[in-house]
Design a protein around this motif. Structure first.
Motif, PDB file in Angstrom:
ATOM      1  N   LEU A  69      -2.707   7.563   4.092  1.00 45.81           N
ATOM      2  CA  LEU A  69      -1.695   7.623   3.028  1.00 45.81           C
ATOM      3  C   LEU A  69      -1.538   9.042   2.518  1.00 45.81           C
ATOM      4  O   LEU A  69      -0.441   9.482   2.177  1.00 45.81           O
ATOM      5  CB  LEU A  69      -2.086   6.684   1.890  1.00 45.81           C
ATOM      6  N   THR A  71      -4.986   1.975   4.966  1.00 46.74           N
ATOM      7  CA  THR A  71      -4.289   2.321   3.727  1.00 46.74           C
ATOM      8  C   THR A  71      -4.949   1.665   2.523  1.00 46.74           C
ATOM      9  O   THR A  71      -5.109   2.293   1.465  1.00 46.74           O
ATOM     10  CB  THR A  71      -2.815   1.897   3.827  1.00 46.74           C
ATOM     11  N   ASN A  97       0.822  -1.207   0.000  1.00 49.60           N
ATOM     12  CA  ASN A  97       0.000   0.000   0.000  1.00 49.60           C
ATOM     13  C   ASN A  97       0.856   1.258   0.000  1.00 49.60           C
ATOM     14  O   ASN A  97       0.582   2.208  -0.731  1.00 49.60           O
ATOM     15  CB  ASN A  97      -0.919   0.023   1.226  1.00 49.60           C
ATOM     16  N   TYR A  98       1.908   1.265   0.817  1.00 50.18           N
ATOM     17  CA  TYR A  98       2.809   2.417   0.860  1.00 50.18           C
ATOM     18  C   TYR A  98       3.434   2.631  -0.530  1.00 50.18           C
ATOM     19  O   TYR A  98       3.471   3.753  -1.061  1.00 50.18           O
ATOM     20  CB  TYR A  98       3.971   2.210   1.857  1.00 50.18           C
TER      21      TYR A  98
END
Lengths: 235, 718
Positions: free
Chosen positions: A109, B510, A17-18
């Motif tokens: 995020l 996220t 995800n990052y």
């Protein structure tokens, strides 16, 4: 040339995800799952910024160790801890190692991207002055604040504030004399989940740092039941 | 025993002391032993006495001469006892020198006629007599009359050594000396004409008559001691005729006068060598008449010995009286048959002894104060068959009883010391025990606070004692250590949970963000976000509550004005809430030592709680009052009353007053404000903050029954 960001995170989903988020923002991302691979990878390609988790696999303090090693060879490398260990003691030891920022999970995020960008800009301002146009420092009584460089001084002595603390203070002095609600302060932290208590803790820490320089510091006032207020010391 | 809510009963020390009273059985046992011993000793004494009596009887064996002839021909008519007198009698017509003997006088005559009493005694070779005559009309002798029977007079009938009857007349001319004359048979004229000077006497005229005291040489009498006495009364002064003659014997015609009962001097001589200080020897003849006595019973040999230095024996210590009572000793003067005054004894065991067998008897003295052991043994004639007399040996048990009372004193003393020592030991031991148990109790209570949280650094004292209390202390310490570990584990749960949950939470957050970029429809994404927000908030609050105390102790307390803080706070809150908030403060300033942000947090929790339970249209009333040393901050809401049973748990962690169904109401989910409430954290946090400030938080239903008041009390800083 795009910035290279190294992400060290043992959880595959989060790492993914990052990476996606950072790549979407146009960064080059190198992701590592454990300490050894991170060490080797970063030795080969020095990144512009590192996002570190503390616990990696079974190594409880792998993030701290990595941070120490990295900063030994690259003293100006911005390190951002992004960890589930949110105890104050961990935060203090992380920042003491030389990390630029310490963010607790869970994180948004969008906020992460914003923080990364702000840290990179800070790096530019601090270590490549002249390349970018910096705003002049703002003077407010005994307080001198330089927002881009995140530099702050009181009675011409520099204060060491964390990124979050700096943001809170900067937000507070933007409207001197006016009470600022908790909600506004929360937004200024660009953190995901913030409570009044978190703000109070930060404010307490900021005050403490001021009083080290100036025993009589009393510019940050509680607005009980509402928020905080910056009172100019000259008035 | 449980009575109501109190547990009532004896403490350890009185219990032990009560159990210790069984020790009192020891002196009682000692007393029993002594009583048995006393019985044994008295039996022994009786046997010894019997042996002595037998010895004396043997001594007098066959001595029929000592019990002379007078025992043979018995005149049933009154024998007149002749008491042995200890000293000479002064002839003065007063009875003082007869001492107590005067009680023993014999009465003759009747009330209507003339009456007289008679008392006879012997000292050396003289027989003394005391005659008291009742006579309202005494007629004295007139010197002009030759005849002696013309006035009141006393006649003595006696037999001389040769058993020839002799007559003597005692006459008087008023108070003074009497004259004695030997008389003719008609009692009219004195035969020699001159007085018999060997008979002397004195008369004293009294209100009721006259008293005559006379002395008569013993050799006037025959060996059988025959003597008769008569009182002649002349009433009329003119006629001078003897109107009545009262005699001590029935008839002159029979020639039988009264016989004087005389002790046998020879027997007494024999006995005098045998006499002992504390016993009496009586020699009785077959008619149980006393022939001789020796010795004298004394009240208390011991007492007598110490009488010289204990002159004030009247105020004796109570203890002595008690001991005397226990042992049966009496220090009262002994009053029994007086050997000098008793002329016959008639007791059943004496009669039995006449049949020829020695006997032992026990009896009380006549006054009932002393116990006497009497041993009797017959004296036999030469033929070894017939009994000629009895030896009676009497002795008090005082010597034995004295011995016993001394033993009792000793036992009592030892018992007392023993009891005191044992009581002391029991007291010391039990108080030490009680102290140790109390100390253990205090330590145990100290180990946790009111909320049951384990206190650090509880040191148990007396941990190394080897006995059961030491064991108990160790067990409790171990138990508490285990509990402490468990509690630490429980306390660590929220923090561990937060650490563990934050990772997956981060994954979800996220991932959700990435989804947002791809999906245009945002309804579900929004609700997912809210859900996440709530989870994060809950995790946050939990760990915050868990680490609250830590955070609180990290804060330094500063002096701050609660009134100002509260006014400020309420002003700000009024702007943010739709709910009506009323504030009332009683003083301008109330300075307390505190941490402002935590007091603010406390206000938050209490206000949130008050608003949550307040009906929409009723205000929340906040009041701040102060006394000299404390300030009181109360939040009143007009919501439903809290059931009594719930107060106890109100401030416990995770205690929620809401129905579980209410939590899921969408409107509340959205607000996000009351998260703490649902978890039951708000009041817990409020209480912890109060306690950190040295104060207290109390909830109660308002007096008017229309709401609930939460009151914070805090000490004021001066």
């Amino acid at each position: 040339m795009p910035y290279t960001i190294a992400i060290v995170e043992d959880d595959a989903d989060q790492r993914h995800n990052y990476c996606t988020a950072m790549e979407n923002k146009g960064f080059v991302v190198n992701a590592y799952a454990d300490r050894l691979s991170a060490q080797q990878g970063m030795a080969a390609h020095t990144p512009d910024l590192v996002i570190l988790d503390i616990m990696l696999g079974h190594e409880v303090d792998a993030g701290f160790q990595l941070c120490r090693d990295l900063l030994a060879s690259h003293p100006h490398l911005p390190v951002l801890f992004l960890t589930e260990r949110i105890d104050e003691i961990d935060q203090i030891s992380g920042l003491r190692l030389g990390a630029w920022d310490y963010q607790p999970k869970p994180i948004s995020l969008a906020y992460l991207a914003e923080r990364v960008a702000s840290l990179l800009r800070l790096k530019e301002v601090r270590f490549n002055p002249g390349q970018s146009d910096t705003k002049p420092s703002k003077q407010l009584g005994d307080l001198s604040i330089q927002e881009d460089a995140m530099l702050i001084s009181w009675q011409e002595q520099a204060l060491e504030l964390t990124v979050t603390e700096f943001r809170l203070l900067a937000r507070l002095v933007r409207t001197p004399g006016h009470a600022l609600a908790y909600e506004a302060l929360m937004q200024a932290t660009i953190q995901q989940y913030v409570t009044n208590n978190t703000i109070n803790t930060h404010m307490r820490n900021i005050r403490r740092k001021f009083t080290i320089i100036d025993q009589g510091f009393d510019c940050i006032r509680n607005e009980y039941g509402f928020g905080y207020r910056w009172v100019d010391s000259n008035k | 025993m449980k009575i109501g809510r109190k547990i009532i009963g004896l403490k350890l020390t009185p219990k032990l002391l009560l159990a210790g009273t069984t020790l009192l059985i020891i002196p009682w046992l000692g007393l029993q032993t002594l009583n048995a011993m006393q019985q044994f000793l008295i039996d022994g004494q009786a046997q010894a006495q019997l042996l002595s009596a037998r010895g004396i009887a043997t001594l007098l064996h066959g001595r029929k001469d000592l019990f002379d002839e007078q025992s043979d021909n018995i005149n049933s008519y009154a024998d007149i006892p002749l008491y042995p007198l200890s000293g000479r009698i002064l002839l003065d017509a007063y009875s003082e020198d007869w001492q107590s003997l005067s009680e023993n006088r014999l009465s003759f005559g009747s009330q209507e006629l003339t009456q007289f009493s008679l008392l006879l005694g012997q000292a050396d070779d003289t027989i003394y007599g005391l005659i008291e005559v009742t006579d309202k009309t005494p007629v004295y002798r007139h010197p002009a009359y030759l005849r002696l029977d013309h006035s009141d007079h006393i006649r003595l009938y006696l037999k001389d050594k040769d058993s020839i009857e002799q007559r003597y007349l005692l006459t008087f001319e008023g108070s003074g000396r009497i004259s004695a004359f030997k008389m003719d048979e008609a009692w009219q004229l004195a035969t020699p004409g001159t007085p018999q000077y060997r008979i002397q006497g004195q008369v004293r005229i009294t209100k009721n008559g006259y008293v005559v005291e006379f002395a008569l040489p013993a050799d006037f009498l025959d060996p059988s001691h025959h003597l008769g006495i008569a009182v002649a009364d002349v009433v009329d002064q003119g006629e001078r005729v003897v109107e009545t003659l009262v005699r001590s014997f029935p008839s002159i015609a029979q020639g039988q006068y009264n016989r004087l009962i005389v002790r046998s001097p020879e027997t007494e001589r024999i006995l005098s060598g045998l006499a002992q200080t504390d016993s009496e020897i009586w020699i009785l003849d077959k008619q149980l008449r006393v022939r001789a006595t020796a010795g004298k019973l004394l009240a208390n040999v011991d007492q007598l010995a110490s009488d010289e230095n204990a002159s004030d024996s009247e105020d004796k210590a109570l203890s002595t009286l008690l001991v005397d009572w226990l042992s049966g000793t009496s220090s009262a003067p002994l009053n029994d048959f007086n050997p000098a005054q008793t002329h016959s004894r008639d007791e059943l065991f004496l009669r039995n002894a006449l049949s020829g067998k020695g006997e032992v008897s026990r009896r009380s003295t006549l006054d009932g104060n002393h116990l006497i052991v009497a041993a009797v043994h017959p004296i036999r004639d030469i033929d070894r068959q017939s009994v000629i007399g009895l030896v009676l040996l009497e002795q008090t048990t005082d010597a034995i009883l004295n011995l016993q009372s001394r033993s009792i004193q000793r036992i009592a003393l030892f018992s007392l010391f023993g009891l005191i020592a044992i009581t002391l030991v029991v007291l010391i031991f039990s108080s030490r025990l009680t102290w140790r148990i109390k100390r253990l109790g205090i330590d145990t209570v100290k180990a946790s606070d009111d909320q049951g949280r384990m206190q650090q650094k509880t040191e148990f004292r007396g941990l190394y004692a080897a006995d059961e209390i030491g064991d108990l202390t160790r067990h409790i310490e171990q138990l508490l250590a285990r509990l402490d570990r468990y509690q630490q584990f429980l306390v660590a749960i929220p923090r561990t949970l937060r650490h563990e949950i934050n990772n997956p939470l981060n994954t979800v957050t996220t991932s959700l963000e990435h989804l947002e970029d791809q999906v245009s429809e945002s309804t579900y994404l929004d609700s997912a976000h809210r859900g996440l927000q709530r989870i994060a908030a809950i995790i946050n609050s939990l760990s915050e509550a868990a680490s609250l105390e830590e955070a609180l102790s990290a804060d330094t307390l500063v002096k701050l004005d609660l009134t100002h803080l509260l006014t400020c706070y309420v002003e700000n809150q009024k702007r943010q809430h739709n709910h009506e908030i009323k504030l009332q403060t009683s003083s301008q300033q109330s300075w307390v030592l505190g941490s402002d942000i935590h007091i603010e947090q406390l206000l938050d929790k209490l206000l949130d709680n008050a608003i949550d339970f307040s009906p929409p249209d009723s205000p929340v009333e906040i009041t701040l009052t102060a006394t000299k040393n404390h300030c009181f901050l109360s939040f009143l809401n007009h919501g439903p009353a809290i059931p009594e049973a719930e107060f106890k748990n109100l401030f416990q962690l995770f205690h929620s007053r809401r129905e579980s169904t209410q939590i899921t109401q969408p409107s509340e989910l959205r607000s996000g404000q009351s998260n703490d409430q649902h978890l039951g954290l708000g009041l817990y946090i409020a209480r912890v903050i109060c306690e950190r400030h040295g104060g207290d938080l109390v909830a109660e239903n308002s007096a008017s029954e229309d709401g609930v008041v939460f009151t914070v009390s805090m000490p004021l800083a001066h």
